[in-house]
Design a protein around this motif. Structure first.
Motif, PDB file in Angstrom:
ATOM      1  N   MET A   1      25.681  28.852  -0.732  1.00 44.72           N
ATOM      2  CA  MET A   1      27.083  28.506  -0.497  1.00 44.72           C
ATOM      3  C   MET A   1      27.596  27.454  -1.470  1.00 44.72           C
ATOM      4  N   LEU A   2      26.690  26.641  -2.040  1.00 39.08           N
ATOM      5  CA  LEU A   2      27.145  25.552  -2.903  1.00 39.08           C
ATOM      6  C   LEU A   2      27.922  26.072  -4.095  1.00 39.08           C
ATOM      7  N   ALA A   3      27.443  27.144  -4.726  1.00 40.37           N
ATOM      8  CA  ALA A   3      28.130  27.676  -5.900  1.00 40.37           C
ATOM      9  C   ALA A   3      29.552  28.107  -5.558  1.00 40.37           C
ATOM     10  N   ILE A   4      29.739  28.693  -4.386  1.00 44.14           N
ATOM     11  CA  ILE A   4      31.077  29.107  -3.951  1.00 44.14           C
ATOM     12  C   ILE A   4      31.952  27.882  -3.715  1.00 44.14           C
ATOM     13  N   ALA A   5      31.389  26.869  -3.052  1.00 43.80           N
ATOM     14  CA  ALA A   5      32.153  25.650  -2.777  1.00 43.80           C
ATOM     15  C   ALA A   5      32.565  24.955  -4.075  1.00 43.80           C
ATOM     16  N   LEU A   6      31.649  24.882  -5.036  1.00 52.19           N
ATOM     17  CA  LEU A   6      31.972  24.246  -6.314  1.00 52.19           C
ATOM     18  C   LEU A   6      33.036  25.037  -7.070  1.00 52.19           C
ATOM     19  N   LYS A   7      32.980  26.355  -6.965  1.00 54.05           N
ATOM     20  CA  LYS A   7      34.007  27.198  -7.588  1.00 54.05           C
ATOM     21  C   LYS A   7      35.380  26.877  -7.007  1.00 54.05           C
ATOM     22  N   LEU A   8      35.443  26.646  -5.702  1.00 52.03           N
ATOM     23  CA  LEU A   8      36.715  26.333  -5.042  1.00 52.03           C
ATOM     24  C   LEU A   8      37.248  24.967  -5.463  1.00 52.03           C
ATOM     25  N   THR A   9      36.354  24.007  -5.710  1.00 50.75           N
ATOM     26  CA  THR A   9      36.803  22.657  -6.067  1.00 50.75           C
ATOM     27  C   THR A   9      37.430  22.588  -7.449  1.00 50.75           C
ATOM     28  N   ALA A  10      37.203  23.605  -8.286  1.00 44.58           N
ATOM     29  CA  ALA A  10      37.756  23.593  -9.641  1.00 44.58           C
ATOM     30  C   ALA A  10      39.273  23.564  -9.642  1.00 44.58           C
ATOM     31  N   ASP A  11      39.899  23.961  -8.518  1.00 51.77           N
ATOM     32  CA  ASP A  11      41.356  23.991  -8.444  1.00 51.77           C
ATOM     33  C   ASP A  11      41.971  22.634  -8.131  1.00 51.77           C
ATOM     34  N   PHE A  12      41.172  21.691  -7.603  1.00 50.92           N
ATOM     35  CA  PHE A  12      41.788  20.429  -7.193  1.00 50.92           C
ATOM     36  C   PHE A  12      41.059  19.160  -7.642  1.00 50.92           C
ATOM     37  N   THR A  13      39.936  19.287  -8.353  1.00 52.51           N
ATOM     38  CA  THR A  13      39.275  18.094  -8.892  1.00 52.51           C
ATOM     39  C   THR A  13      38.431  18.484 -10.094  1.00 52.51           C
ATOM     40  N   ASP A  14      38.020  17.492 -10.870  1.00 53.43           N
ATOM     41  CA  ASP A  14      37.200  17.763 -12.052  1.00 53.43           C
ATOM     42  C   ASP A  14      35.720  17.567 -11.724  1.00 53.43           C
ATOM     43  N   ALA A  69      28.593  22.260 -12.188  1.00 53.15           N
ATOM     44  CA  ALA A  69      29.968  22.395 -11.698  1.00 53.15           C
ATOM     45  C   ALA A  69      30.895  22.861 -12.826  1.00 53.15           C
ATOM     46  N   TRP A  70      30.659  22.385 -14.030  1.00 50.49           N
ATOM     47  CA  TRP A  70      31.487  22.758 -15.181  1.00 50.49           C
ATOM     48  C   TRP A  70      31.304  24.227 -15.535  1.00 50.49           C
ATOM     49  N   SER A  71      30.085  24.741 -15.380  1.00 51.71           N
ATOM     50  CA  SER A  71      29.811  26.137 -15.749  1.00 51.71           C
ATOM     51  C   SER A  71      30.617  27.124 -14.912  1.00 51.71           C
ATOM     52  N   LEU A  72      30.984  26.716 -13.690  1.00 48.39           N
ATOM     53  CA  LEU A  72      31.719  27.613 -12.801  1.00 48.39           C
ATOM     54  C   LEU A  72      33.161  27.819 -13.248  1.00 48.39           C
ATOM     55  N   VAL A  73      33.595  27.049 -14.234  1.00 51.03           N
ATOM     56  CA  VAL A  73      34.907  27.305 -14.842  1.00 51.03           C
ATOM     57  C   VAL A  73      34.845  28.592 -15.659  1.00 51.03           C
ATOM     58  N   ASP A 250      38.098  38.032   3.745  1.00 53.13           N
ATOM     59  CA  ASP A 250      39.325  37.641   3.053  1.00 53.13           C
ATOM     60  C   ASP A 250      39.493  36.119   2.994  1.00 53.13           C
ATOM     61  N   TRP A 251      38.391  35.430   2.708  1.00 54.26           N
ATOM     62  CA  TRP A 251      38.439  33.978   2.543  1.00 54.26           C
ATOM     63  C   TRP A 251      38.671  33.652   1.069  1.00 54.26           C
ATOM     64  N   TRP A 252      39.639  32.793   0.795  1.00 56.22           N
ATOM     65  CA  TRP A 252      39.980  32.334  -0.553  1.00 56.22           C
ATOM     66  C   TRP A 252      40.119  33.506  -1.538  1.00 56.22           C
ATOM     67  N   PRO A 253      40.963  34.468  -1.250  1.00 56.39           N
ATOM     68  CA  PRO A 253      41.079  35.662  -2.108  1.00 56.39           C
ATOM     69  C   PRO A 253      41.575  35.365  -3.521  1.00 56.39           C
ATOM     70  N   ASP A 254      42.271  34.232  -3.705  1.00 54.57           N
ATOM     71  CA  ASP A 254      42.773  33.895  -5.040  1.00 54.57           C
ATOM     72  C   ASP A 254      41.661  33.413  -5.972  1.00 54.57           C
ATOM     73  N   VAL A 255      40.544  32.980  -5.380  1.00 52.62           N
ATOM     74  CA  VAL A 255      39.454  32.404  -6.184  1.00 52.62           C
ATOM     75  C   VAL A 255      38.193  33.266  -6.137  1.00 52.62           C
ATOM     76  N   ILE A 256      37.844  33.736  -4.958  1.00 53.08           N
ATOM     77  CA  ILE A 256      36.619  34.518  -4.772  1.00 53.08           C
ATOM     78  C   ILE A 256      36.960  36.002  -4.797  1.00 53.08           C
ATOM     79  N   HIS A 257      36.365  36.715  -5.744  1.00 46.73           N
ATOM     80  CA  HIS A 257      36.631  38.148  -5.900  1.00 46.73           C
ATOM     81  C   HIS A 257      35.340  38.941  -5.744  1.00 46.73           C
ATOM     82  N   ALA A 258      35.489  40.214  -5.410  1.00 50.22           N
ATOM     83  CA  ALA A 258      34.320  41.081  -5.259  1.00 50.22           C
ATOM     84  C   ALA A 258      33.580  41.183  -6.588  1.00 50.22           C
TER      85      ALA A 258
END
Length: 307
Positions: A1-14, A69-73, A250-258
């Protein structure tokens, strides 16, 4: 789950600010627990060389956290986790060089299969990806490589300190060291403007820092580095499953894609996982063989004297 959470944080913090905050929260919690257990006295007899080792381990872990965390950009969570599987090879090489841990020919073969699996997984981009897509993949993989190398260096330095400090105190120093060193490069004020949902995601990342690395440190005490690294190689599959769950719910559809993985890419992932399992099994087999050899040698030595 950490990789998904870090991907989500890219929208609001560095990545630097997030890493600093994760270390700060972990440092406060671990310091409180260690003080109550009266474990802080372990730091008193440390030599200057050992303090330098601690600082070195902390530096490596800071690089690992920030680069990951940077790689997930540039990469999807499952791709990022899969690329991190170069870590077992680096960690095993370190165990071989510094701790004289044995790596059999079959284990080397499994590592080769692991790399082949990575290539197969990324075959769509390698074969016919657009220039921009290929450049993005290469950039992400280089960042992950830096993260992986720093993580392995951290793990090896940490293992060399186990005779002087318990794992919690090693991590405590790392957390406090990073909290101070990273502060000038962070933007803590931005965290005060987060929504409730965003803050929950950040707090999840903080809890992961304590639980995951605490468990990893304990594992290094009882397992060889080859075994620990092979278990970590299982994380891409868990990430892949969790991403599928997020898409279905359908959680975070704008960030997490199939995941756009075809059957060949899935086969590549399977090769990586099977290679990781084989490494762990072979490590256990080799360990048992060495123990039997030691017992047999001892028996051969004692038999003549008894006669």
């Amino acid at each position: 789950m950490l990789a998904i959470a870090l991907k989500l944080t890219a929208d609001f913090t560095d990545p630097v600010t997030l890493t600093w905050f994760r270390f700060m929260v972990a440092g406060i919690i671990v310091f409180t627990l260690q003080k109550r257990r009266n474990k802080l006295v372990q730091f008193k007899p440390l030599t200057k060389k050992e303090w330098l080792r601690l600082a070195l381990a902390a530096t490596f872990l800071i690089i690992n956290y920030t680069c990951y965390a940077w790689s997930l950009v540039y990469l999807t969570p499952e791709a990022s986790q899969l690329c991190m599987q170069v870590s077992p090879l680096f960690l095993s090489l370190g165990g071989l060089i510094f701790f004289k841990e044995y790596i059999s020919r079959m284990q080397w073969f499994c590592f080769a299969c692991l790399f082949a699996g990575l290539v197969i997984f990324f075959h769509p981009v390698i074969e016919g990806g657009a220039g921009q897509e290929t450049a993005t993949l290469i950039t992400g993989m280089l960042i992950i490589l830096a993260s992986s190398l720093s993580w392995c260096c951290y793990a090896l330095v940490q293992k060399s300190l186990f005779s002087r400090l318990d794992s919690s105190n090693i991590l405590l120093f790392i957390y406090l060291f990073a909290m101070v060193v990273m502060l000038p490069f962070s933007s803590p004020s931005g965290l005060t403007q987060l929504s409730a949902e965003d803050m929950l995601i950040v707090l999840f990342c903080c809890l992961n820092t304590i639980i995951a690395y605490g468990s990893f440190a304990q594992a290094l005490r009882y397992w060889e580095t080859v075994q620990v690294s092979s278990v970590i190689a299982m994380t891409p599959v868990v990430t892949f499953i969790m991403i599928g769950l997020c898409v279905v719910m359908d959680w975070w559809p704008d960030v997490i894609h199939a995941a756009s993985a075809d059957w060949l890419s899935l086969a590549g992932m399977a090769i990586v996982v099977l290679s990781a399992i084989s490494i762990q099994v072979l490590s256990k087999v080799n360990q048992d063989r060495r123990r039997k050899a030691v017992v047999m040698e001892a028996e051969e030595v004692t038999e003549p004297s008894a006669a």
